[in-house]
Structures are given as C-alpha cells and as structure tokens.
Design a protein around this motif. Structure first.
Motif, mmCIF file in Angstrom:
data_model
loop_
_atom_site.group_PDB
_atom_site.id
_atom_site.type_symbol
_atom_site.label_atom_id
_atom_site.label_comp_id
_atom_site.label_asym_id
_atom_site.label_seq_id
_atom_site.Cartn_x
_atom_site.Cartn_y
_atom_site.Cartn_z
ATOM 1 N N ARG A 190 0.820 -1.213 0.000
ATOM 2 C CA ARG A 190 0.000 0.000 0.000
ATOM 3 C C ARG A 190 0.854 1.263 0.000
ATOM 4 O O ARG A 190 0.535 2.259 -0.661
ATOM 5 N N GLY A 191 1.964 1.262 0.753
ATOM 6 C CA GLY A 191 2.837 2.436 0.758
ATOM 7 C C GLY A 191 3.672 2.495 2.016
ATOM 8 O O GLY A 191 3.258 2.028 3.074
ATOM 9 N N MET A 192 4.872 3.087 1.907
ATOM 10 C CA MET A 192 5.770 3.142 3.056
ATOM 11 C C MET A 192 5.292 4.137 4.098
ATOM 12 O O MET A 192 5.500 3.946 5.289
ATOM 13 N N ARG A 193 4.676 5.211 3.695
ATOM 14 C CA ARG A 193 4.184 6.198 4.645
ATOM 15 C C ARG A 193 3.153 5.572 5.579
ATOM 16 O O ARG A 193 3.216 5.723 6.806
ATOM 17 N N GLU A 194 2.204 4.844 4.996
ATOM 18 C CA GLU A 194 1.176 4.178 5.800
ATOM 19 C C GLU A 194 1.793 3.107 6.694
ATOM 20 O O GLU A 194 1.417 2.960 7.864
ATOM 21 N N SER A 195 2.756 2.366 6.141
ATOM 22 C CA SER A 195 3.420 1.320 6.926
ATOM 23 C C SER A 195 4.163 1.920 8.105
ATOM 24 O O SER A 195 4.158 1.360 9.211
ATOM 25 N N ALA A 196 4.829 3.068 7.888
ATOM 26 C CA ALA A 196 5.584 3.712 8.968
ATOM 27 C C ALA A 196 4.660 4.181 10.084
ATOM 28 O O ALA A 196 4.993 4.088 11.268
ATOM 29 N N ILE A 197 3.487 4.693 9.719
ATOM 30 C CA ILE A 197 2.521 5.149 10.732
ATOM 31 C C ILE A 197 2.048 3.977 11.583
ATOM 32 O O ILE A 197 2.033 4.033 12.817
ATOM 33 N N VAL A 198 1.653 2.889 10.920
ATOM 34 C CA VAL A 198 1.192 1.697 11.643
ATOM 35 C C VAL A 198 2.313 1.154 12.525
ATOM 36 O O VAL A 198 2.091 0.806 13.699
#
Length: 493
Positions: A190-198
């Motif tokens: 889905r994306g690294m930004r979303e992964s980093a937040i989670v």
C-alpha cells in the motif's frame, strides 16, 4: 551504461577481476536517483520514523520468545548475555551509522560491501542478508502462534493442532504465522508512509507492554533468584549471548531506508544509534525483572514466558488477554519492518543485475516495489506457514554476524581510501571500535554449534551456485568494459 544486460548476454569480464570489481558510491547514488528507469522510491521518512523502523524490526523478537530457550543456558546471568550481545551489536551499529551517512541507498551492508570489497563479497553479504531477513521474518512469525494461543486460552479455547503447525509438525498450516506475513505484505504494498505510521503505533504499544511487564515483575522481585549468578559458568553466558544475538537482528533495518529518508545522511546515523540504545536498555530491564520474578529453572521449556508471569502474578485474565494481544502486535511489527528491509535489499541487488529485474520495479502509484514485495511476502508466508525452520533459523545469527563484520571492514577501507570524504557520523575511537566490532562478531560466530555451521555452509554453497549460474552473467558491473568501469570510478582511489 545503466541498462541491465539482456538475459541471454554473458559476462565479458574474467571471474577473478569481476569478483573484485567495486561499485562506486557515486554510481550507487545515481542508480538510486534513476533506478534504471524502473521508478523511484519516495522520500517520506523522518528521523523518528527511521528510529521506529529499527526498533520495530528489533525489539520484541527475542525478549518475547527466546527466554525459555536461553535462561537454562546462562542461568540468572542471562541479562549479562543480553549486554554482551548488545555491545557486539553496538560496535557494529556505529559502523553502520558511518556507512549509512556515506552511502544513503537501500542496500544496507550489501551496498557498503560492494563499494569497498567488490562484487564477490557483496553477493555473499547480500545472500547472508536474505538469510537474516527472510528466514528471521518466518521464524518470528511462527512465534506469533503461541501468543495467539495464550490469547485464546484466556477464553478457555485453543487453536486446533491442524492450524498451529505445518505438515512436519503434526498439523496442516501455522495459520497465525501465515496471516501475520500476509497482512504485513499487503500493508507494505500500500505504501511506506502508511506502513511507517502503523509501525510507530505498534512500537509504542510494544514498549508499553514491556514496561508494564517490568512493573508487574518487579512487584514480586526476589534478589535470591540471582544466586548463584553463574550456575553454568562463563561459557554458558557466552553461549547464550550467541543465541540472544538473534534478538538484535533488525537494528540495521533503518539503513535499508536510505532512499526513503528525507535527510538520510543526517537522520540514518542518529536513528541507528538511538534505536540501539532503546532496545538494549529495554532488553536488560525485562531480563532482570523476569529473573527477579521467577527462579531461572522455571524458564526451562517455557514458551511465551512473559505472558505466563503476568498471569500468575496478577491473576487477572483480562491483563493476560491485553498482554497477549499486544505481544502478537509486537511480533507483527517485527515481521512488517524486517520484511520491508528484505524487499529493499533485493531492490538494490536487482538494480545490479544479480537478481531478477522484477524486484527493482517501483510502482508510480504507491512508490513501492509492489511486485518484489508480493513475491517476497508470498515466499515468506509459505515458509512460515508450512516449513519448520529448525537449524536454518539458528543460521541467521551466523549470516547476520558475518554481514556486520563486513560493515566494520568497510568503514576501515573507506577511512584509508577516502579519508577526506564527507562523513556525517564518524565511528568513535577509530580504529579500535570497528576492529573490536569485527572481532566480537567472529567470536560470537565461533560460539554457535557445528550443525548450525553446516546449515550455513550449505546455504552459502547454494548462494555461490546462484551467483555463478545467474548473477555473474547478468551483472551490470561485470558487463562494463575495462574503460567504462574505470570511468565510473573517476575521483575515487
């Protein structure tokens, strides 16, 4: 010069010179910016997110699942084993910090080795990283099954045997392990930004449950549990240190984010050092509190020890439930961040032609290597769900220690060859620190058992066969003429 050779092409460079060919730092940075036409990664990560990637990839793996196997080896001195392993990792971490500032690309120690010791050792290092990342992801995911069972036992239930282990373990599939890997893969796609937040949210939860455990355990602290401190002698402590070093695998994950960091030369060194400090202090705190709460013999054969201690000391099923759920999330964050690191290392190796081009194709929509992530995630999920890892999981420590040692050597090489190059972080007490780091890695490697070395040797032979059969003929650097190769290293000695 930047195009990948056709599959049918064959290397024009003799094997010996090709193995020694180094890839210039300037060429690596250029490849990162252009990615050979396959798309660029997006720079979305600040220092805090990078730190959380390292902490997420590291903290929880060992402390949640490894005490039952290591306390019987070291006795009450298990906390000393964590300190020894932590110092070893720290000696390597400072070398990683210097190299990450100089070579801000996604390849981690693979790229550092390529820039200093040539393609041959770079391939070996990369193959070790495949062992470190992919196999450790699967091994950690398998540990999620026991904590899922602890959660279900709170309600008087348990996973059926068919869903708690693979075919060779008396079951059909380790369903929790497979699900954790699949979910992590989909999030990374889905994306690294979303992964980093989670990941940041889960790391905060993870730290919270470990602090909570320590508070509960210290409420029943018995100093007598530390006597005798060394029932198995110093040999037991060092042997356990070699095993618990598995708990530090992953701190280098931030170095694989070199192309997605907003300011990699400044933030990567800081993130690596800060994450090591957080992880080591937490491990020692939890180990001391656990031994203080239970005699060391109690840990023999105990799985999910932390959850059991919380349940026995509080007598509150709801706390066991909360802790067990948080533990599954903690393990999931390790799977997420280590799987992330694996995909970025394969991306770098793919750019160099050593693995198929599909791993370096970046989606313009998500800014992530979608195809490579899916392929890696599927293979890891199958491994975690159906295949008992056994000695292969133990061999990850050898592969990791070897890669760490190469980074120390890389620092010394560049200090000699490029002494005036800009360094945003310098290894303190040079050259003593990198030398001690290399020696510490070699010492811990020597403490691992013969079976583990045999498995590691087989893994290396497979890697060499793949390089000779595939990578050598498709290597971009190997395909360059001598004149073109020299031109890529103008300004570097």
């Amino acid at each position: 010069m930047n195009s990948t050779p056709d599959v049918a092409s064959r290397s024009t460079t003799a094997l010996g010179p090709q193995l020694r060919r180094r890839k210039s730092i300037n060429m690596m940075i250029s490849d990162a910016e252009n990615n050979a036409g396959a798309g660029q990664l997006r720079r979305t990560l600040g220092m805090w997110q990078l730190t959380m990637i390292s902490v997420g990839a590291t903290m929880g793996t060992g402390i949640l699942v490894i005490l039952g196997a290591t306390v019987p080896i070291a006795g009450p001195a298990i906390w000393i084993s964590f300190v020894i392993a932590g110092i070893t990792a720290l000696l390597s971490a400072v070398s990683y910090a210097e190299m990450a500032g100089m070579v801000p690309v996604s390849g981690s120690s693979y790229s550092y080795t390529y820039a200093t010791m040539g393609e041959g050792l770079a391939w070996i290092c990369g193959w070790c990283l495949v062992l470190e990342y992919a196999v450790s992801v699967a091994a950690v995911a398998v540990g999620a099954g026991e904590y899922v069972n602890e959660t279900l036992r709170t309600f008087g239930m348990e996973l059926p045997a068919s869903l708690a282990g693979g075919p060779l373990e008396g079951g059909v599939v380790n369903l929790p392990a497979l699900i954790v890997v699949v979910l992590a893969t989909l999030l990374l796609v889905r994306g690294m930004r979303e992964s980093a937040i989670v990941n940041t949210i889960v790391v905060i939860i993870k730290a919270g449950i470990l602090v909570f455990f320590s508070i509960v355990a210290f409420s029943a602290f018995n100093a007598g549990n530390f006597e005798p401190l060394l029932p198995m002698g110093a040999a037991g402590v060092t042997a356990a240190a070699s095993t618990v070093f598995f708990s530090y695998i992953g701190f280098d994950a931030a170095s694989t984010a070199g192309e997605e960091a907003k300011n990699p030369k400044r933030d990567l060194p800081r993130a690596i050092m800060l994450s090591m400090l957080i992880v080591t202090l937490t491990y020692v705190l939890v180990a001391v509190s656990a031994i203080g709460a239970r005699e060391w013999q109690w840990f023999d054969g105990t799985e999910a020890a932390l959850v059991q201690i919380v349940g026995e000391l509080t007598g509150q099923p709801i706390l066991v439930l909360v802790f067990a759920v948080a533990a599954v999330l903690a393990i999931a964050s390790v799977v997420l961040t280590v799987l992330y690191g694996q995909t970025r290392i394969l991306l770098s190796m793919s750019r160099d032609g050593l693995v198929p081009k599909v791993f370096s194709k970046v989606s313009p929509k998500t800014g992530t290597p979608v195809a490579g992530t899916l392929i890696t995630g599927i293979l890891v999920a199958i491994t975690a769900g159906f295949i008992p890892l056994g000695a292969l999981a133990d061999a990850t420590s050898i592969g990791t220690l070897f890669a760490f040692a190469l980074v120390g050597v890389s620092v010394m090489y560049l200090r000699k060859k490029q002494p005036l190059a800009t360094r945003t972080f310098k290894v303190p007490f040079y050259p003593i620190t990198p030398i001690l780091g290399v020696l510490a890695c070699l010492f811990l490697m020597s403490q691992l058992g013969g079976e583990t070395w045999v498995v590691f040797g087989i893994w290396m032979l497979v890697g060499i066969a793949i390089y000779l059969g595939y990578g050598r003929s498709r290597s971009r650097l190997g395909r360059l003429s001598k004149q073109d190769y020299i031109a890529t290293h103008v300004g570097e000695k």
